[in-house]
Design a protein around this motif. Structure first.
Motif, mmCIF file in Angstrom:
data_model
loop_
_atom_site.group_PDB
_atom_site.id
_atom_site.type_symbol
_atom_site.label_atom_id
_atom_site.label_comp_id
_atom_site.label_asym_id
_atom_site.label_seq_id
_atom_site.Cartn_x
_atom_site.Cartn_y
_atom_site.Cartn_z
ATOM 1 N N SER A 194 -6.789 -7.774 20.562
ATOM 2 C CA SER A 194 -7.032 -8.697 19.450
ATOM 3 C C SER A 194 -5.783 -9.039 18.658
ATOM 4 O O SER A 194 -5.681 -10.141 18.103
ATOM 5 C CB SER A 194 -8.094 -8.112 18.503
ATOM 6 O OG SER A 194 -7.699 -6.841 18.011
ATOM 7 N N THR A 206 -10.004 -6.353 12.585
ATOM 8 C CA THR A 206 -9.010 -5.312 12.355
ATOM 9 C C THR A 206 -9.477 -4.000 12.953
ATOM 10 O O THR A 206 -10.578 -3.530 12.654
ATOM 11 C CB THR A 206 -8.768 -5.107 10.842
ATOM 12 O OG1 THR A 206 -8.351 -6.344 10.261
ATOM 13 C CG2 THR A 206 -7.695 -4.054 10.600
ATOM 14 N N GLY A 253 -10.721 -12.914 11.066
ATOM 15 C CA GLY A 253 -9.977 -11.956 11.867
ATOM 16 C C GLY A 253 -10.815 -10.763 12.272
ATOM 17 O O GLY A 253 -12.012 -10.683 11.995
ATOM 18 N N PRO A 262 -4.615 -5.790 12.122
ATOM 19 C CA PRO A 262 -5.346 -7.041 11.945
ATOM 20 C C PRO A 262 -4.809 -8.111 12.889
ATOM 21 O O PRO A 262 -3.902 -7.839 13.689
ATOM 22 C CB PRO A 262 -5.040 -7.398 10.479
ATOM 23 C CG PRO A 262 -3.687 -6.801 10.233
ATOM 24 C CD PRO A 262 -3.539 -5.598 11.148
ATOM 25 N N ASN A 263 -5.357 -9.305 12.819
ATOM 26 C CA ASN A 263 -4.801 -10.412 13.606
ATOM 27 C C ASN A 263 -4.780 -11.685 12.772
ATOM 28 O O ASN A 263 -5.335 -11.743 11.670
ATOM 29 C CB ASN A 263 -5.527 -10.603 14.939
ATOM 30 C CG ASN A 263 -6.981 -10.983 14.801
ATOM 31 O OD1 ASN A 263 -7.511 -11.134 13.703
ATOM 32 N ND2 ASN A 263 -7.662 -11.149 15.917
ATOM 33 N N THR A 264 -4.096 -12.706 13.271
ATOM 34 C CA THR A 264 -3.793 -13.874 12.440
ATOM 35 C C THR A 264 -5.000 -14.683 11.970
ATOM 36 O O THR A 264 -4.908 -15.314 10.908
ATOM 37 C CB THR A 264 -2.805 -14.807 13.166
ATOM 38 O OG1 THR A 264 -3.297 -15.103 14.484
ATOM 39 C CG2 THR A 264 -1.443 -14.160 13.279
ATOM 40 N N PRO A 265 -6.153 -14.711 12.662
ATOM 41 C CA PRO A 265 -7.297 -15.428 12.085
ATOM 42 C C PRO A 265 -7.780 -14.845 10.753
ATOM 43 O O PRO A 265 -8.666 -15.420 10.114
ATOM 44 C CB PRO A 265 -8.371 -15.304 13.178
ATOM 45 C CG PRO A 265 -7.594 -15.184 14.446
ATOM 46 C CD PRO A 265 -6.417 -14.332 14.077
ATOM 47 N N ALA A 266 -7.194 -13.712 10.346
ATOM 48 C CA ALA A 266 -7.482 -13.171 9.015
ATOM 49 C C ALA A 266 -7.209 -14.215 7.940
ATOM 50 O O ALA A 266 -7.822 -14.200 6.862
ATOM 51 C CB ALA A 266 -6.623 -11.927 8.759
#
Length: 276
Positions: free
Chosen positions: A170, A128, A126, A117-121
Motif C-alpha cells: 500500500s 495505514t 488512505g 501511511p500512503n498518499t491517498p491520505a
C-alpha cells in the motif's frame, strides 16, 4: 477525542493531510501544535489550518501524542533539537525507521508506534499499517486509531517486519495504479483514440473500479470474475495479461520494494534520501 493534544515534529505533506482530516472530523485546532523549521511552510500551516506552529527547540508535552513526520535522514537531528518528554507516546510515520532505532533516540519510557501511511491520505482515502509493542495499552491504541483514522483506514500488524510488506503493497501501491492508468491510456491511443479521450477513459475506469472495491463486499477476484464472460473481450484481455506474467511480475515488483524497504531501515544519515 476531539480535544486530544497532538504535536507534530514536521509539517510536510503527510502531516498536513492528517491535520486536515482531523480538523474536518471536528478536532480542536487549538489542541494541535506543529514543529516546523521552514518559515514559509510554518506560515502556510497557520493560515490554512489555524494550528499553532513553532520552531525546533520548543518544549513538548508528555501528555500529547507526538507524531514524528520528518524525513528519515533528519530524524536524529529533529529529535535532538526538540526532545520528546519521558512517558510520551510517539507515532512515527517516517519511512524506514525501526522501533529499535527510534527508542535509541528517545528518552526512557517513551512509547513508540511505527506506521506506514500512503498518499491517498491527502483525500482521507488512505490506509495505514501500524505496529506497536503489545504493552502500549488499549488507550494508546485507541488514540493512534483516532489520529490515523483521519487519513483513512487503519490496519494493525502482527509484527514490525510486516511494515516492509505494507510498504511494498500500500505504501508504494498508488504508483502501481498510476502506472496502470498510464499504460491503459497509451494503449487506447495505439488503438486510435485521441490522447485526451484515452486519458479520460482510463482515469474514470480506475476511479469507478476503485469505488466498486470500496463499496462492494466482494473480493477483487470475485469482482474480476463477475465482469469476465467466457469467450468475451475481457477474458481475451486477461488471458494476454496472464500469459505475459502479470501475477509473477507483480510479485517480483513488490518483493523488490520490500527488499528496498529493509535496506532503508538501516540507521539514517544526512546523505540518504527517503523514498517509497
Amino acid at each position: 477525542m476531539h480535544d486530544l493534544p497532538l504535536q507534530f515534529l514536521g509539517g510536510g505533506n503527510m502531516a498536513d493531510a492528517i491535520i486536515a482530516g482531523l480538523l474536518a472530523s471536528g478536532h480542536d485546532a487549538e489542541r494541535i501544535l506543529v514543529v516546523e523549521p521552514e518559515s514559509a511552510r510554518a506560515t502556510a500551516l497557520r493560515d490554512q489550518h489555524g494550528v499553532t506552529v513553532v520552531a525546533p527547540g520548543a518544549p513538548l508535552k508528555a501528555e500529547a501524542v507526538t507524531v514524528l513526520a520528518v524525513k528519515p535522514q533528519v530524524a536524529a537531528e529533529a529529535l535532538a533539537a526538540t526532545p520528546v518528554p519521558a512517558g510520551a507516546l510517539v507515532v512515527s510515520i517516517a519511512a524506514g525507521l525501526s522501533c529499535d532505532w527510534l527508542r535509541s533516540q528517545l528518552s526512557e519510557g517513551v512509547r513508540v508506534a511505527r506506521c506506514m501511511p500512503n498518499t491517498p491520505a491527502r483525500l482521507g482515502a488512505g490506509v495505514t499499517g501500524i505496529w506497536a509493542d503489545a504493552d502500549i495499552g488499549e488507550a494508546a491504541r485507541a488514540q493512534i486509531d483516532y489520529l490515523l483514522g483521519a487519513a483513512g483506514a487503519t490496519v494493525w500488524l502482527e509484527s514490525e517486519a510486516q511494515i516492509d510488506a505494507v510498504t511494498a503493497l500500500s505504501g508504494s501501491g498508488p504508483a502501481y495504479v498510476f502506472a496502470l492508468g498510464e499504460a491503459m491510456a497509451a494503449a487506447g491511443q495505439q488503438l486510435g483514440l485521441p490522447q485526451e479521450t484515452a486519458e479520460k477513459l482510463a482515469r474514470q475506469t480506475l476511479i469507478g473500479a476503485g469505488r466498486l472495491l470500496a463499496e462492494e463486499t466482494a473480493t477483487a477476484g470475485e469482482l474480476r470474475a463477475r465482469v469476465t464472460s467466457a469467450g468475451g473481450t475481457t477474458a481475451a484481455a486477461l488471458a494476454e495479461l496472464e500469459a505475459g506474467g502479470l501475477s509473477a511480475l507483480m510479485a517480483r515488483a513488490m518483493a523488490a520494494a520490500a527488499k528496498r524497504a529493509r535496506e532503508l531501515s538501516a540507521p539514517p544519515t544526512h546523505d540518504e534520501e527517503s523514498e517509497h
